[in-house]
Design an enzyme around this catalytic site. Sequence first.
Site, PDB file in Angstrom:
ATOM      1  N   HIS A 187       0.794  -1.223   0.000  1.00 47.05           N
ATOM      2  CA  HIS A 187       0.000   0.000   0.000  1.00 47.05           C
ATOM      3  C   HIS A 187       0.828   1.276   0.000  1.00 47.05           C
ATOM      4  O   HIS A 187       0.266   2.364   0.100  1.00 47.05           O
ATOM      5  CB  HIS A 187      -0.932   0.022   1.217  1.00 47.05           C
ATOM      6  CG  HIS A 187      -2.117  -0.879   1.086  1.00 47.05           C
ATOM      7  ND1 HIS A 187      -3.259  -0.515   0.411  1.00 47.05           N
ATOM      8  CD2 HIS A 187      -2.333  -2.130   1.538  1.00 47.05           C
ATOM      9  CE1 HIS A 187      -4.142  -1.504   0.456  1.00 47.05           C
ATOM     10  NE2 HIS A 187      -3.596  -2.495   1.121  1.00 47.05           N
TER      11      HIS A 187
ATOM     12  N   LYS B  90      -8.651  13.286   4.966  1.00 49.11           N
ATOM     13  CA  LYS B  90      -7.875  12.045   4.894  1.00 49.11           C
ATOM     14  C   LYS B  90      -6.908  12.052   6.073  1.00 49.11           C
ATOM     15  O   LYS B  90      -6.850  13.015   6.838  1.00 49.11           O
ATOM     16  CB  LYS B  90      -7.111  11.934   3.576  1.00 49.11           C
ATOM     17  CG  LYS B  90      -6.251  13.144   3.248  1.00 49.11           C
ATOM     18  CD  LYS B  90      -5.597  12.993   1.891  1.00 49.11           C
ATOM     19  CE  LYS B  90      -6.651  13.054   0.806  1.00 49.11           C
ATOM     20  NZ  LYS B  90      -6.308  12.206  -0.347  1.00 49.11           N
ATOM     21  N   ARG B  91      -6.156  10.979   6.215  1.00 51.31           N
ATOM     22  CA  ARG B  91      -5.154  10.919   7.276  1.00 51.31           C
ATOM     23  C   ARG B  91      -4.177  12.081   7.129  1.00 51.31           C
ATOM     24  O   ARG B  91      -3.836  12.487   6.022  1.00 51.31           O
ATOM     25  CB  ARG B  91      -4.435   9.572   7.173  1.00 51.31           C
ATOM     26  CG  ARG B  91      -3.430   9.284   8.264  1.00 51.31           C
ATOM     27  CD  ARG B  91      -3.050   7.818   8.248  1.00 51.31           C
ATOM     28  NE  ARG B  91      -2.676   7.371   6.912  1.00 51.31           N
ATOM     29  CZ  ARG B  91      -1.429   7.387   6.433  1.00 51.31           C
ATOM     30  NH1 ARG B  91      -0.430   7.859   7.177  1.00 51.31           N
ATOM     31  NH2 ARG B  91      -1.158   6.941   5.220  1.00 51.31           N
TER      32      ARG B  91
ATOM     33  N   LYS C 149       0.804  13.952   2.066  1.00 53.10           N
ATOM     34  CA  LYS C 149      -0.528  14.285   1.541  1.00 53.10           C
ATOM     35  C   LYS C 149      -0.697  15.798   1.373  1.00 53.10           C
ATOM     36  O   LYS C 149      -1.643  16.265   0.759  1.00 53.10           O
ATOM     37  CB  LYS C 149      -1.605  13.703   2.458  1.00 53.10           C
ATOM     38  CG  LYS C 149      -1.601  12.173   2.483  1.00 53.10           C
ATOM     39  CD  LYS C 149      -2.666  11.617   3.403  1.00 53.10           C
ATOM     40  CE  LYS C 149      -2.578  10.102   3.528  1.00 53.10           C
ATOM     41  NZ  LYS C 149      -3.028   9.379   2.334  1.00 53.10           N
TER      42      LYS C 149
ATOM     43  N   THR D 252      -8.432   6.464  -1.928  1.00 54.50           N
ATOM     44  CA  THR D 252      -9.803   6.014  -2.205  1.00 54.50           C
ATOM     45  C   THR D 252     -10.801   7.145  -1.999  1.00 54.50           C
ATOM     46  O   THR D 252     -11.885   7.111  -2.579  1.00 54.50           O
ATOM     47  CB  THR D 252     -10.197   4.809  -1.321  1.00 54.50           C
ATOM     48  OG1 THR D 252      -9.955   5.119   0.049  1.00 54.50           O
ATOM     49  CG2 THR D 252      -9.440   3.562  -1.730  1.00 54.50           C
TER      50      THR D 252
ATOM     51  N   LYS E  97     -14.438   8.312  -4.047  1.00 57.90           N
ATOM     52  CA  LYS E  97     -15.724   8.627  -3.402  1.00 57.90           C
ATOM     53  C   LYS E  97     -16.204  10.020  -3.810  1.00 57.90           C
ATOM     54  O   LYS E  97     -17.385  10.220  -4.105  1.00 57.90           O
ATOM     55  CB  LYS E  97     -15.572   8.538  -1.880  1.00 57.90           C
ATOM     56  CG  LYS E  97     -15.192   7.160  -1.366  1.00 57.90           C
ATOM     57  CD  LYS E  97     -14.642   7.210   0.054  1.00 57.90           C
ATOM     58  CE  LYS E  97     -13.956   5.913   0.432  1.00 57.90           C
ATOM     59  NZ  LYS E  97     -13.190   6.004   1.683  1.00 57.90           N
TER      60      LYS E  97
END
Length: 815
Positions: free
Chosen positions: A356, A544-545, A550, A652, A656
């Site tokens: 991942h 998100k995390r 990110k 992901t 969505k």
Amino acid sequence: MEFNAEKFKKNLEDRLRRQYGKDITQANKHDLFDAVSASALEIIMPNWMETRRQYDAKPTKQLYYLSAEFLMGRALSNNLINCKIKDKVIEVLKDLELDYDLVEDEEPDAGLGNGGLGRLAACFLDSLATLEYPGHGYGIRYEYGMFEQHIIDGEQVEFPDNWLKHRDPWEVKRSDLSVTVKFGGQIKYGKTPDGQDRFYLENAEEITATPYDMPIVGFGNNTVNTLRLWQASSPDGFDLQLFNDMQYMRAVEKQNNAENITRVLYPNDNGPLGKELRLRQQYFFTSASLQDLVHQFVNKVGTDFSKFPDYHVIQLNDTHPVVAIPELMRILMDEYNVGWNDTWNICAKTFAYTNHTILAEALEKWPIETFKNLLPRIYQIVEEINRRLVIELRAKFPNDYDKQNHMAIIHDGKVYMGWLAIHACFSVNGVAELHTKLLKEQEFKNWNAIYPDKFNNKTNGVTQRRWLMSSNPELTKFICDRIGHDWENDLTKLKGLEKFVDDDASLNELMAIKQHNKEKLANYLKHTQNEFLDPESIFDTQVKRLHEYKRQLLNVFHIMYLYNCIVEDPNFVCPSRTFIFGAKAASGYRRAKSIIKLINSVAERINNDRRVGGKLRVVFVENYRVSVAEKIIPASDVSEQISTAGYEASGTSNMKFMMNGALTLGTLDGANIEIVESAGKDNAFIFGLTADEIIKINSEHSYNPQKYLERNPALAKVVNQLVDGTYDKSGLLFRELHDSIVYGVEGQRPDVYFLLADFDSYVQTQKKLAQVYADKKKWAKMALMNIANSGKFSSDRTIQEYVDDIWKIEKVHIG
């Protein structure tokens, strides 16, 4: 699945009476939630039992998904939707003068996962059952989730996530299937009757693993698969003699130590004790799961373990469960006298591995001392696997000692779990096309040279039942009114929406749905956080995390830049924007926590500055989780997917957002690339360096962040505001963030994630986005094109690819 309204009502009333001694008029909201869920489980249970019966009656190959996380979210609505009885249950409750929404809101999010890896596991289980494949999950029944996030004075503060404060009505305890897991001890060996050495442990710590089963309901069929979660306890946890001697703490010490294994999801592992607890968790659930599978195999098939791969394929979700490989070898060799070569061949045909991330720190590696002391027999097996691998490496690379050392499973004082997985598993897959390419050409290049046939790609997906039907009922109706109902089982049918792209009535209705979802989110945040959002503004969302790659920090820099523009130029024109963040930072991740503090400091300043005049608002949503995502995602106009190119494996949330009509603002990273390919580049906003450009810069060591500061005074001002007192009077609070970008800290080069290099491109793309948003009809067309082309990103497609290419399992129709 048949539904009898009167029977459901009677089950509900009986549950209230038996469990709480109340009738409907006396019951509180939690009592009602428990009773409604238990009554729904009564409907599901016959199919659950029949599914197990048919799997047992005609044994077939089944998939077992081992994962440290299963981010399930709330179960009530999802199960009712998959049973196709949600509307009927709502009607029953309405007849009883009960509000379904209030009942549903009493359900806590199951504290079994944290991020995309866990949510993916949940989507996969949903798709397996929906596609009628025999596939089940194995994990840990955490007593507490990672933590419940509160924001106090702008900072993240962690509180216990006590999701099991009340009983979970969706689980069934199976004490009859408990097993024993052993830690520590000394390795002893003896001889079998035929003269072979056999190993066993003495003086080991014994932990009881008790399974709790949760039903996984397929959509519109009778399949109900199982998620089995293990809870730890001590078989002799209470010492009465010590208690009578008034040594009360010591009397329950064993029990407390055992229960700590399943106490908390992802405990802080910055220190040795934390690392040991993480490893205990991973071995605990993998050992329990494999013992369970082996016991079932022996009872149904016998002890000819050469047939084991004919009935089992085990998917390892990242490196957390990789210790399962030597554990299966231990069970077969030490408990069933299977030889090494046969055992290795069985494992090599049974295990598959999903990677991942390309981040080296996420490829788990354990200090030898910790691993050996906690799992002495497992370490001994890994040593032998490594010894044989090194012989193989010496033959393949006879003069390349660096490569031999780097690829060894044990080297530099650590056990490399990623290397063990690649060496032992018959399949290694990435989770997006770019991610898999980078694994094969960069991170796992040496392994790909040895095992080219192992590597394959399986782009992630999400289940439309949860992320459209459950979370966005108005959009669901919009879709069904135009193309019917087949899309719930085949998301590619959404392509049929393209013919409405020039239909003004459809575009207006789509925008009205988005507007209503924005109003609902604004109302929710008003009541939960006292935040006042303008539903007429652009809802620009990054949820998100919280991790530096990110690049929530890049988002914040742009907000600071806009704020400076507004303050410096009263005539500065920009559309009203609401920037929405939601994220948890790992409890020991200092810089990630600083970014949360910065977001909230920027929000406090901007939201209270009258000069802004409603043009900007910044909101940090507390305790981001699945049930909150189900409110945020349908309401969002813009989907921020701005990770450094090449660093996000897939993502992901981007999928969505896409299927809910938000437009992607992102880099060419992870699944963003495939989203743009599907929806068309004209229907997204792409910026920044590519993965190849970043690889080139890194290889040449040519990155100089100072040049971006020197040539862009507006950017230099934003970066300097981290330390000049604008957002923190002391100038110290965000010093580490500043220095990590400008100078580099802790041995890292400056600006590791290329924020400064991508800033100007990001700002210009945001300007373009604002201009396009002003043309509401064009924006609506782009949103509809995203929805219509999101079919590829269903987890149903992903699962079918796993089945066809890796698992080779067959459908079982439950009649």
